[in-house]
Design a protein around this motif. Structure first.
Motif, PDB file in Angstrom:
ATOM      1  N   PRO A   9      34.092  39.623  35.557  1.00  0.00           N
ATOM      2  CA  PRO A   9      34.509  39.793  34.087  1.00  0.00           C
ATOM      3  C   PRO A   9      35.567  40.834  34.072  1.00  0.00           C
ATOM      4  N   LEU A  10      35.509  41.545  32.664  1.00  0.00           N
ATOM      5  CA  LEU A  10      37.143  41.702  32.132  1.00  0.00           C
ATOM      6  C   LEU A  10      37.359  43.348  33.436  1.00  0.00           C
ATOM      7  N   SER A  11      36.862  43.580  33.639  1.00  0.00           N
ATOM      8  CA  SER A  11      36.441  45.172  34.012  1.00  0.00           C
ATOM      9  C   SER A  11      37.147  44.708  36.174  1.00  0.00           C
ATOM     10  N   ALA A  12      37.262  43.657  36.029  1.00  0.00           N
ATOM     11  CA  ALA A  12      38.390  43.216  37.152  1.00  0.00           C
ATOM     12  C   ALA A  12      39.681  43.704  36.989  1.00  0.00           C
ATOM     13  N   LEU A  13      39.232  43.063  35.526  1.00  0.00           N
ATOM     14  CA  LEU A  13      41.355  43.191  35.660  1.00  0.00           C
ATOM     15  C   LEU A  13      42.406  44.034  35.657  1.00  0.00           C
ATOM     16  N   ALA A  14      41.360  45.395  35.431  1.00  0.00           N
ATOM     17  CA  ALA A  14      42.219  46.170  36.281  1.00  0.00           C
ATOM     18  C   ALA A  14      42.299  47.089  37.507  1.00  0.00           C
ATOM     19  N   LEU A  15      41.361  46.357  38.119  1.00  0.00           N
ATOM     20  CA  LEU A  15      41.756  46.632  39.984  1.00  0.00           C
ATOM     21  C   LEU A  15      42.648  45.860  39.733  1.00  0.00           C
ATOM     22  N   LEU A  16      42.907  44.523  39.638  1.00  0.00           N
ATOM     23  CA  LEU A  16      43.543  43.450  40.067  1.00  0.00           C
ATOM     24  C   LEU A  16      45.056  43.710  39.659  1.00  0.00           C
ATOM     25  N   ALA A  17      44.798  44.414  38.941  1.00  0.00           N
ATOM     26  CA  ALA A  17      46.517  44.287  38.203  1.00  0.00           C
ATOM     27  C   ALA A  17      46.989  45.718  38.893  1.00  0.00           C
ATOM     28  N   LEU A  18      46.291  46.675  39.143  1.00  0.00           N
ATOM     29  CA  LEU A  18      46.779  48.193  40.693  1.00  0.00           C
ATOM     30  C   LEU A  18      47.071  47.285  41.947  1.00  0.00           C
ATOM     31  N   ALA A  19      46.253  45.961  41.959  1.00  0.00           N
ATOM     32  CA  ALA A  19      46.413  45.494  43.332  1.00  0.00           C
ATOM     33  C   ALA A  19      47.768  45.007  43.823  1.00  0.00           C
ATOM     34  N   GLY A  20      48.582  44.872  42.070  1.00  0.00           N
ATOM     35  CA  GLY A  20      50.065  43.924  41.911  1.00  0.00           C
ATOM     36  C   GLY A  20      49.369  42.312  41.820  1.00  0.00           C
ATOM     37  N   CYS A  21      48.750  42.199  41.261  1.00  0.00           N
ATOM     38  CA  CYS A  21      47.893  40.647  40.891  1.00  0.00           C
ATOM     39  C   CYS A  21      48.768  40.693  39.510  1.00  0.00           C
ATOM     40  N   GLY A  22      48.496  41.287  38.939  1.00  0.00           N
ATOM     41  CA  GLY A  22      49.359  41.237  37.268  1.00  0.00           C
ATOM     42  C   GLY A  22      48.960  42.102  36.449  1.00  0.00           C
ATOM     43  N   LYS A  47      40.572  34.972  39.459  1.00  0.00           N
ATOM     44  CA  LYS A  47      41.365  36.091  39.339  1.00  0.00           C
ATOM     45  C   LYS A  47      41.210  36.917  37.950  1.00  0.00           C
ATOM     46  N   SER A  48      41.588  36.018  36.661  1.00  0.00           N
ATOM     47  CA  SER A  48      41.872  36.591  35.677  1.00  0.00           C
ATOM     48  C   SER A  48      40.896  37.125  34.018  1.00  0.00           C
ATOM     49  N   GLY A  49      39.973  37.981  35.257  1.00  0.00           N
ATOM     50  CA  GLY A  49      38.626  38.576  34.587  1.00  0.00           C
ATOM     51  C   GLY A  49      38.023  37.957  32.663  1.00  0.00           C
ATOM     52  N   LEU A  50      38.429  36.916  32.364  1.00  0.00           N
ATOM     53  CA  LEU A  50      37.500  36.264  30.877  1.00  0.00           C
ATOM     54  C   LEU A  50      36.139  36.759  31.406  1.00  0.00           C
ATOM     55  N   PRO A  51      35.589  37.203  30.227  1.00  0.00           N
ATOM     56  CA  PRO A  51      33.798  37.333  29.793  1.00  0.00           C
ATOM     57  C   PRO A  51      33.158  35.625  30.241  1.00  0.00           C
ATOM     58  N   LYS A 179      37.644  33.446  19.916  1.00  0.00           N
ATOM     59  CA  LYS A 179      37.185  33.380  21.323  1.00  0.00           C
ATOM     60  C   LYS A 179      38.215  32.730  21.521  1.00  0.00           C
ATOM     61  N   THR A 180      38.447  31.480  21.379  1.00  0.00           N
ATOM     62  CA  THR A 180      39.981  30.826  21.973  1.00  0.00           C
ATOM     63  C   THR A 180      40.987  31.630  21.552  1.00  0.00           C
ATOM     64  N   ALA A 181      41.321  32.443  20.471  1.00  0.00           N
ATOM     65  CA  ALA A 181      43.064  32.928  20.484  1.00  0.00           C
ATOM     66  C   ALA A 181      42.533  34.182  21.942  1.00  0.00           C
ATOM     67  N   GLN A 182      41.872  35.173  21.929  1.00  0.00           N
ATOM     68  CA  GLN A 182      41.496  36.115  22.575  1.00  0.00           C
ATOM     69  C   GLN A 182      41.634  35.954  24.061  1.00  0.00           C
ATOM     70  N   SER A 183      41.020  34.443  24.535  1.00  0.00           N
ATOM     71  CA  SER A 183      40.568  33.571  25.860  1.00  0.00           C
ATOM     72  C   SER A 183      42.538  33.680  26.001  1.00  0.00           C
ATOM     73  N   ALA A 184      42.983  32.907  24.955  1.00  0.00           N
ATOM     74  CA  ALA A 184      44.489  32.574  24.996  1.00  0.00           C
ATOM     75  C   ALA A 184      45.777  33.945  25.668  1.00  0.00           C
ATOM     76  N   LYS A 185      45.505  34.422  24.723  1.00  0.00           N
ATOM     77  CA  LYS A 185      46.085  35.560  24.854  1.00  0.00           C
ATOM     78  C   LYS A 185      45.782  37.036  25.744  1.00  0.00           C
ATOM     79  N   ALA A 186      45.275  36.462  26.363  1.00  0.00           N
ATOM     80  CA  ALA A 186      44.530  37.233  27.515  1.00  0.00           C
ATOM     81  C   ALA A 186      45.091  36.762  29.281  1.00  0.00           C
ATOM     82  N   LEU A 187      44.791  35.513  28.990  1.00  0.00           N
ATOM     83  CA  LEU A 187      45.486  34.722  30.203  1.00  0.00           C
ATOM     84  C   LEU A 187      46.595  34.508  30.204  1.00  0.00           C
ATOM     85  N   ILE A 188      47.653  34.394  28.576  1.00  0.00           N
ATOM     86  CA  ILE A 188      49.279  35.355  28.810  1.00  0.00           C
ATOM     87  C   ILE A 188      49.654  35.901  29.250  1.00  0.00           C
ATOM     88  N   GLU A 189      48.822  37.269  28.687  1.00  0.00           N
ATOM     89  CA  GLU A 189      48.836  38.024  29.163  1.00  0.00           C
ATOM     90  C   GLU A 189      49.130  38.541  30.990  1.00  0.00           C
TER      91      GLU A 189
END
Length: 552
Positions: A9-22, A47-51, A179-189
């Protein structure tokens, strides 16, 4: 090696960033070794966190693959191919559905994002190593460093039978693309640690409709949108025209051995060549030179009656019935009271192209037609454009007084011609390129020109409108490409120059494709509407430098 797992889930994205994973400013991941890039590609699955998304990744090493199925030319750089499936469900028809997408992420990213539009009934993923369907034959955007995504529009398979499911209709219209545009932009970031600096959309036909849809429903998503042969009125106009044209040609088609009309024989190739040559005789010189192309299309006046046989049909003339069918088809569909239901077609020598026949007449030698009016448009009409669906509908039974009303409900969701202001897209600084072939036999270039005229009327006139939207008509070009035309041009680069450098395209350099036997080595400027390419009076007629863009 492929890696498949349901994303976090997206909530994991912030945790991964703090861990140096993006996402951290000190960890932009923009200059990785091939081994590091491959590892990040694999990490994306977990680790990318898409719902509600399942991802599969595949790393393609530099120098191991060319764009598409090419067997020569430049190899692609290293890149990660991400295949996604989002919002999987079971439809009311009992079939499985999901929003599918393919995203290619180059190791050497240029900071840009490109969404490739689809076409037809969609249901497949366009190869993200290829160029847009309105820039065929130009360099691979992925090879230039773009992050590139394509979508299947929320269903799998090219049949329009998905229209039995209401959500699939909505997905096809707009939701799957959102949804595709949102997903692609999130994965790019996630991959690069920052958002794309610029986002672009490019597509033709159904992809052109998708581009127009984005400009209206999601105006903040893209800095530049290129909409080729935009199917803005496909479910309320162009499909009506397809049924009209099919009827008119079928009515004059000779009977086969079983006594039934053979649609493909309504006009022989020789007949179409006669028409093309007569169009040229009437209109070719209107651009200052006889060169086998009608550049000054707005000034072209042609009546097929000049070809009508005085007596029996011969190879040098066409019958009265054929003349009547052409007038009806090029005049556009009408109700019994004479009310226009869609734009007519411009006269263009591209009528002789095999692509024109493929849509209108087909090649079947029996009473079972194989024209795309029947194999594609009738399928969409029966299953998606009619509300409710009518899977057994007979194309020849279409009632031009009453059946268009059965298409109105879906048109309100799907079509994109009614917003002729684009206020929000203009306000955010977005740029729009419309591109349309003059010999397109399914979506009329006249309809696109009419839309542009309405857009201009609502935005202070053509000169003012050209600050954010421009229209390019391509003489001789059939549907998206092909025909006796200079149909190869880099509309994406023209858009990039406009968005990023402020260089608005007064012209776009175009050339005949490598397989064009009619005009080998020919180049022309494509001119921003309403101008056309006029011969200067000197110089080779094969050279774009001998032409300038002039008002009609």
């Amino acid at each position: 090696m492929k890696n498949t797992r349901t994303a976090l889930p997206l909530s994991a994205l912030a945790l991964l960033a703090l861990a140096g994973c993006g996402g951290d400013g000190d960890d932009l991941r923009l200059d990785l070794t091939a081994a590091e890039a491959q590892a990040v590609c694999a990490d994306m699955v977990a680790k990318s966190g898409l719902p509600a998304t399942t991802l599969t990744t595949r790393y393609v090493a530099a120098g191991t693959r060319r764009p598409g199925t090419a067997t020569n030319g430049d190899f692609l750089g290293g890149h990660c191919v991400v295949t996604g499936s989002r919002d999987a469900r079971t439809g009311v028809d009992g079939k499985p559905y999901a929003i599918g997408f393919e995203l290619s992420l180059p190791d050497r990213w240029n900071g840009r994002f490109l969404y490739l539009g689809g076409g037809g009934n969609d249901g497949t993923l366009r190869d993200t190593s290829l160029s847009s369907s309105i820039s065929i034959g130009t360099p691979s955007p992925l090879g230039q460093g773009y992050a590139v995504v394509s979508a299947d529009a929320g269903h799998q398979g090219t049949s329009a039978s998905f229209g039995a499911d209401p959500q699939a209709r909505i997905d096809h219209a707009y939701n799957a693309h959102d949804k595709t545009a949102q997903s692609a932009k999130a994965l790019i970031e996630w991959r690069y640690g920052k958002a794309a600096s610029y986002s672009y959309f490019s597509g033709c036909s159904g992809g052109g409709r998708q581009g127009m849809m984005f400009s209206q429903r999601f105006p903040s998503y893209f800095d530049g949108i290129t909409a080729g042969a935009p199917a803005m009125r496909v479910s309320s106009g162009a499909t009506v025209a397809a049924m009209w044209n099919n009827r008119k040609f079928n009515d004059i088609a000779p009977a086969g051995a079983d006594g039934k009309p053979v649609l493909s024989q309504a006009f022989s190739n020789g007949d179409l060549n006669l028409v093309a040559d007569a169009v040229l005789a009437a209109c070719d010189a209107g651009d200052g030179v006889v060169d086998g192309m009608v550049q000054n299309a707005r000034a072209c006046q042609f009546d097929p009656a000049v070809l009508q046989c005085a007596g029996a049909k011969t190879d040098s003339c066409i019958s009265a019935a054929q003349v009547g069918a052409l007038k009806d088809v090029f005049g556009g569909p009408k109700t019994s009271a004479g009310q226009a239901l869609y734009a007519g077609q411009p006269w263009d020598p591209g009528i002789r192209d095999s692509g024109w026949r493929a849509w209108t007449l087909g090649t079947s030698t029996t009473a079972a037609p194989n024209s795309r009016y029947i194999t594609l448009m009738l399928d969409a009409l029966r299953n998606e454009f009619f509300t409710p669906a009518d899977p057994g509908f007979d194309a020849l039974a279409f009632n031009f007084d009453t059946d268009p009303a059965r298409m109105a409900a879906f048109s309100a969701v799907y079509d994109s011609y009614s917003d002729d202001r684009l206020a929000a897209y203009k306000a955010r600084g977005g740029k729009l390129l419309l591109v349309h072939g003059m010999a397109d036999p399914i979506f009329s270039a006249k309809d696109t020109a009419d839309y542009y005229e309405r857009l201009a009327a609502n935005n202070g006139g053509i000169a003012a409108t050209q600050g954010f939207a421009r229209n390019f008509l391509v003489p001789g070009m059939a549907h998206c490409s092909g025909g006796p035309a200079t149909d190869t041009y880099d509309s994406l680069q023209a858009m990039v120059d406009w968005v990023e450098k402020g260089v608005a395209p007064d012209t776009i350099a175009a050339r005949a494709s490598a397989t064009n036997a009619t005009f080998p080595n020919r180049t022309r400027p494509l001119c921003a509407y309403p101008k056309f390419a006029k011969y200067k009076g000197t110089g080779s007629i094969e050279d774009a430098a001998s032409f300038s863009c002039e008002a009609s």
